[in-house]
Design a protein around this motif. Structure first.
Motif, short mmCIF file in Angstrom:
data_model
loop_
_atom_site.label_atom_id
_atom_site.label_comp_id
_atom_site.label_asym_id
_atom_site.label_seq_id
_atom_site.Cartn_x
_atom_site.Cartn_y
_atom_site.Cartn_z
N SER A 18 49.43 57.11 84.50
CA SER A 18 48.64 58.32 84.26
C SER A 18 48.08 58.34 82.84
CB SER A 18 49.42 59.59 84.58
OG SER A 18 50.74 59.49 84.18
N TYR A 19 48.82 57.77 81.89
CA TYR A 19 48.35 57.67 80.50
C TYR A 19 47.04 56.86 80.47
CZ TYR A 19 48.61 56.33 75.49
OH TYR A 19 48.37 56.10 74.15
N CYS A 20 47.00 55.76 81.22
CA CYS A 20 45.80 54.90 81.25
C CYS A 20 44.70 55.47 82.13
CB CYS A 20 46.16 53.51 81.75
SG CYS A 20 47.20 52.61 80.61
N ALA A 21 45.08 56.23 83.15
CA ALA A 21 44.07 56.80 84.05
C ALA A 21 43.34 57.96 83.36
CB ALA A 21 44.73 57.29 85.33
N TYR A 22 44.03 58.63 82.45
CA TYR A 22 43.44 59.77 81.75
C TYR A 22 42.25 59.36 80.90
CZ TYR A 22 43.01 63.62 78.42
OH TYR A 22 42.51 64.64 77.65
N GLN A 23 42.40 58.28 80.15
CA GLN A 23 41.26 57.73 79.39
C GLN A 23 41.51 56.26 79.14
OE1 GLN A 23 41.42 60.00 75.65
NE2 GLN A 23 41.70 58.10 74.56
N CYS A 26 43.56 50.67 74.98
CA CYS A 26 43.62 49.24 74.68
C CYS A 26 45.08 48.81 74.80
CB CYS A 26 43.07 48.93 73.29
SG CYS A 26 44.01 49.65 71.93
N HIS A 27 45.31 47.50 74.93
CA HIS A 27 46.65 46.96 75.10
C HIS A 27 47.57 47.40 73.95
CE1 HIS A 27 44.30 44.78 77.90
NE2 HIS A 27 45.15 43.79 78.11
N LYS A 28 47.01 47.41 72.74
CA LYS A 28 47.81 47.76 71.56
C LYS A 28 48.37 49.19 71.66
CE LYS A 28 47.41 47.42 66.51
NZ LYS A 28 46.49 47.14 65.40
N GLU A 29 47.52 50.12 72.10
CA GLU A 29 47.95 51.53 72.26
C GLU A 29 49.07 51.64 73.30
OE1 GLU A 29 44.64 54.92 72.36
OE2 GLU A 29 43.88 53.01 73.16
N VAL A 30 48.90 50.94 74.42
CA VAL A 30 49.86 51.01 75.51
C VAL A 30 51.20 50.41 75.08
CG1 VAL A 30 50.36 50.20 77.86
CG2 VAL A 30 48.09 51.06 77.29
N ARG A 31 51.12 49.27 74.39
CA ARG A 31 52.33 48.61 73.90
C ARG A 31 53.08 49.55 72.93
NH1 ARG A 31 53.80 43.32 74.23
NH2 ARG A 31 51.80 42.63 75.02
N ALA A 32 52.33 50.22 72.04
CA ALA A 32 52.94 51.15 71.08
C ALA A 32 53.59 52.32 71.81
CB ALA A 32 51.88 51.65 70.11
N LYS A 33 52.91 52.83 72.82
CA LYS A 33 53.44 53.95 73.61
C LYS A 33 54.76 53.54 74.27
CE LYS A 33 52.69 57.87 76.06
NZ LYS A 33 52.87 59.16 75.39
N LEU A 34 54.80 52.34 74.83
CA LEU A 34 56.03 51.86 75.48
C LEU A 34 57.15 51.67 74.46
CD1 LEU A 34 54.40 49.40 78.02
CD2 LEU A 34 55.83 51.36 78.61
N ARG A 35 56.80 51.19 73.27
CA ARG A 35 57.81 51.04 72.21
C ARG A 35 58.37 52.40 71.83
NH1 ARG A 35 54.50 48.11 69.00
NH2 ARG A 35 54.32 46.05 69.86
N ASP A 36 57.47 53.40 71.72
CA ASP A 36 57.92 54.77 71.41
C ASP A 36 58.86 55.30 72.48
OD1 ASP A 36 56.35 54.67 69.17
OD2 ASP A 36 54.74 55.94 69.98
N MET A 37 58.67 54.82 73.70
CA MET A 37 59.53 55.26 74.81
C MET A 37 60.82 54.45 74.83
SD MET A 37 56.54 55.58 77.72
CE MET A 37 57.57 55.95 79.13
N LYS A 38 61.03 53.62 73.80
CA LYS A 38 62.25 52.81 73.64
C LYS A 38 62.43 51.77 74.75
CE LYS A 38 63.83 55.36 70.12
NZ LYS A 38 62.55 55.56 69.42
N MET A 39 61.31 51.25 75.26
CA MET A 39 61.41 50.22 76.29
C MET A 39 61.67 48.87 75.62
SD MET A 39 60.98 52.06 78.95
CE MET A 39 60.87 50.88 80.28
N TYR A 56 44.56 49.43 85.66
CA TYR A 56 44.71 50.61 84.81
C TYR A 56 44.31 50.24 83.39
CZ TYR A 56 47.33 53.16 88.37
OH TYR A 56 47.71 53.81 89.50
N LEU A 57 44.51 48.98 83.09
CA LEU A 57 44.27 48.47 81.75
C LEU A 57 43.27 47.34 81.83
CD1 LEU A 57 45.49 49.20 79.02
CD2 LEU A 57 47.26 47.49 79.39
N ASN A 58 42.14 47.48 81.13
CA ASN A 58 41.11 46.46 81.18
C ASN A 58 40.43 46.45 79.81
OD1 ASN A 58 38.43 45.36 81.42
ND2 ASN A 58 38.63 45.49 83.64
#
Length: 157
Positions: A18-23, A26-39, A56-58
């Protein structure tokens, strides 16, 4: 508290879909988001692959959306657009593809409007100082110097 929440790979995947579907992201943003989620790194890789495979990511689509938005709304020139995309680790291929989307006529017209608008705002009487102030403004926004100076010699004598 949300920052303490832990996620399963599936939960994180759904949340990132849903994070990627909303707008566009880039890969860097998604990776950072996942890190913030402690993955953990392995989970991050699994989720990134899933997001890319399910479109979802292109990266190229992100670059095109980014360029079109920043050009239309913020009136950034190509230098600034390239700098911002490189900062987001976007490939040269995707950057070039995105820049090709800008219509040359629109590009020049936008520079023209921006130049005239800025000339009207700058109250400097000395034409050299005025030219410099307008040029600094346009260069900061990422417009190519040869185009900027061409426009300025057209409008400020």
């Amino acid at each position: 508290m949300d920052s303490q929440k832990t996620y399963t790979v599936n939960e994180a995947q759904k949340k990132l879909e849903s994070y990627c579907a909303y707008q566009e992201r880039c890969h860097k943003e998604v990776r950072a988001k996942l890190r913030d989620m402690k993955m953990i790194p392995e989970a991050i890789d699994v989720i990134l692959v899933h997001l890319i495979q399910h479109n979802y990511l292109n990266e190229e689509r992100f670059a095109k959306a980014f360029v079109s938005g920043k050009f239309r709304i913020k009136k950034w020139g190509k230098n600034r657009l390239v700098r911002e995309l490189k900062f987001r680790d976007i490939s040269k291929y995707s950057i070039d593809a995105a820049l090709k989307e800008i219509d040359l006529e629109d590009y020049i017209k936008t520079l023209d409007e921006l130049t005239l608008k800025r000339i009207a705002q700058v109250t400097e009487k000395n034409s050299y100082k005025k030219k410099k102030k307008v040029a600094d403004y346009l260069l900061y926004r990422g417009w190519e110097s040869h185009l900027v100076y061409e426009k300025l010699s057209e409008y400020i004598k």
